[in-house]
Design a protein around this motif. Sequence first.
Motif, PDB file in Angstrom:
ATOM      1  N   ALA A  23       0.837  -1.196   0.000  1.00 23.68           N
ATOM      2  CA  ALA A  23       0.000   0.000   0.000  1.00 23.68           C
ATOM      3  C   ALA A  23       0.869   1.241   0.000  1.00 23.68           C
ATOM      4  N   ALA A  24       0.511   2.192  -0.832  1.00 28.00           N
ATOM      5  CA  ALA A  24       1.323   3.395  -1.000  1.00 28.00           C
ATOM      6  C   ALA A  24       0.592   4.635  -0.544  1.00 28.00           C
ATOM      7  N   SER A  25       1.361   5.579  -0.061  1.00 30.94           N
ATOM      8  CA  SER A  25       0.836   6.898   0.279  1.00 30.94           C
ATOM      9  C   SER A  25       1.894   7.931  -0.085  1.00 30.94           C
ATOM     10  N   GLY A  26       1.478   9.178  -0.157  1.00 28.28           N
ATOM     11  CA  GLY A  26       2.425  10.223  -0.513  1.00 28.28           C
ATOM     12  C   GLY A  26       2.208  10.664  -1.945  1.00 28.28           C
ATOM     13  N   ARG A  27       3.267  10.682  -2.732  1.00 24.31           N
ATOM     14  CA  ARG A  27       3.158  11.097  -4.125  1.00 24.31           C
ATOM     15  C   ARG A  27       2.271  10.136  -4.911  1.00 24.31           C
ATOM     16  N   THR A  28       1.818  10.583  -6.050  1.00 23.39           N
ATOM     17  CA  THR A  28       0.919   9.806  -6.883  1.00 23.39           C
ATOM     18  C   THR A  28       1.554   8.470  -7.241  1.00 23.39           C
ATOM     19  N   PHE A  29       0.984   7.415  -6.728  1.00 29.81           N
ATOM     20  CA  PHE A  29       1.541   6.086  -6.900  1.00 29.81           C
ATOM     21  C   PHE A  29       1.483   5.624  -8.341  1.00 29.81           C
ATOM     22  N   SER A  30       0.533   6.127  -9.075  1.00 32.28           N
ATOM     23  CA  SER A  30       0.381   5.655 -10.448  1.00 32.28           C
ATOM     24  C   SER A  30       1.538   6.087 -11.339  1.00 32.28           C
ATOM     25  N   ASN A  31       2.371   6.994 -10.873  1.00 31.65           N
ATOM     26  CA  ASN A  31       3.533   7.413 -11.654  1.00 31.65           C
ATOM     27  C   ASN A  31       4.764   6.554 -11.401  1.00 31.65           C
ATOM     28  N   TYR A  32       4.617   5.540 -10.597  1.00 32.95           N
ATOM     29  CA  TYR A  32       5.740   4.703 -10.221  1.00 32.95           C
ATOM     30  C   TYR A  32       5.595   3.289 -10.784  1.00 32.95           C
ATOM     31  N   ALA A  33       6.709   2.731 -11.207  1.00 37.48           N
ATOM     32  CA  ALA A  33       6.778   1.290 -11.401  1.00 37.48           C
ATOM     33  C   ALA A  33       7.074   0.666 -10.037  1.00 37.48           C
ATOM     34  N   VAL A  34       6.583  -0.520  -9.826  1.00 33.05           N
ATOM     35  CA  VAL A  34       6.737  -1.172  -8.525  1.00 33.05           C
ATOM     36  C   VAL A  34       7.364  -2.543  -8.703  1.00 33.05           C
ATOM     37  N   GLY A  35       8.282  -2.839  -7.833  1.00 35.71           N
ATOM     38  CA  GLY A  35       8.915  -4.144  -7.852  1.00 35.71           C
ATOM     39  C   GLY A  35       8.786  -4.842  -6.512  1.00 35.71           C
ATOM     40  N   TRP A  36       8.831  -6.151  -6.567  1.00 39.20           N
ATOM     41  CA  TRP A  36       8.921  -6.971  -5.357  1.00 39.20           C
ATOM     42  C   TRP A  36      10.295  -7.624  -5.335  1.00 39.20           C
ATOM     43  N   PHE A  37      10.897  -7.594  -4.173  1.00 41.57           N
ATOM     44  CA  PHE A  37      12.178  -8.247  -3.937  1.00 41.57           C
ATOM     45  C   PHE A  37      12.046  -9.117  -2.700  1.00 41.57           C
ATOM     46  N   ARG A  38      13.001 -10.005  -2.510  1.00 45.50           N
ATOM     47  CA  ARG A  38      13.004 -10.817  -1.298  1.00 45.50           C
ATOM     48  C   ARG A  38      14.432 -11.037  -0.846  1.00 45.50           C
ATOM     49  N   GLN A  39      14.556 -11.275   0.455  1.00 45.83           N
ATOM     50  CA  GLN A  39      15.868 -11.511   1.029  1.00 45.83           C
ATOM     51  C   GLN A  39      15.765 -12.597   2.086  1.00 45.83           C
ATOM     52  N   ALA A  40      16.478 -13.673   1.848  1.00 44.40           N
ATOM     53  CA  ALA A  40      16.544 -14.767   2.803  1.00 44.40           C
ATOM     54  C   ALA A  40      17.753 -14.556   3.707  1.00 44.40           C
ATOM     55  N   PRO A  41      17.754 -15.145   4.900  1.00 48.17           N
ATOM     56  CA  PRO A  41      18.880 -14.972   5.821  1.00 48.17           C
ATOM     57  C   PRO A  41      20.203 -15.375   5.181  1.00 48.17           C
TER      58      PRO A  41
END
Length: 125
Positions: A23-41
Amino acid sequence: QVQLVESGGGLVQAGGSLRLSCAASGRTFSNYAVGWFRQAPGKEREFVSTITWSGDNTYYADSVKGRFTISRDSAKNTVYLQMNSLKPEDTAVYYCAATFRYYGGSLRPTDYDSWGRGTQVTVSS
């Protein structure tokens, strides 16, 4: 800057499903590309998936292709990661990130401008 908050993580058995939300707040989210990353121990942060500003193009790491689906609801300022057929090797902290510099997103964490704090996903065998 846009502020991001992930949710939806948890403990699931192998073969199960989870849906993560960003969930995003602040600047207009629709102007952003979004990525998912993950980090294992003990491992570096790795790319999982990305979606364009308009939501018309997506990209996945080979390790999750066919099992994970990224989508976005601009009206709700939210990006989702539907994770099916989960495997123990999917266990990690999952982060969403936003970039306004790259329309199609990027595989490189350094190309993203805003990050959430992450949500833990644990897949038991």
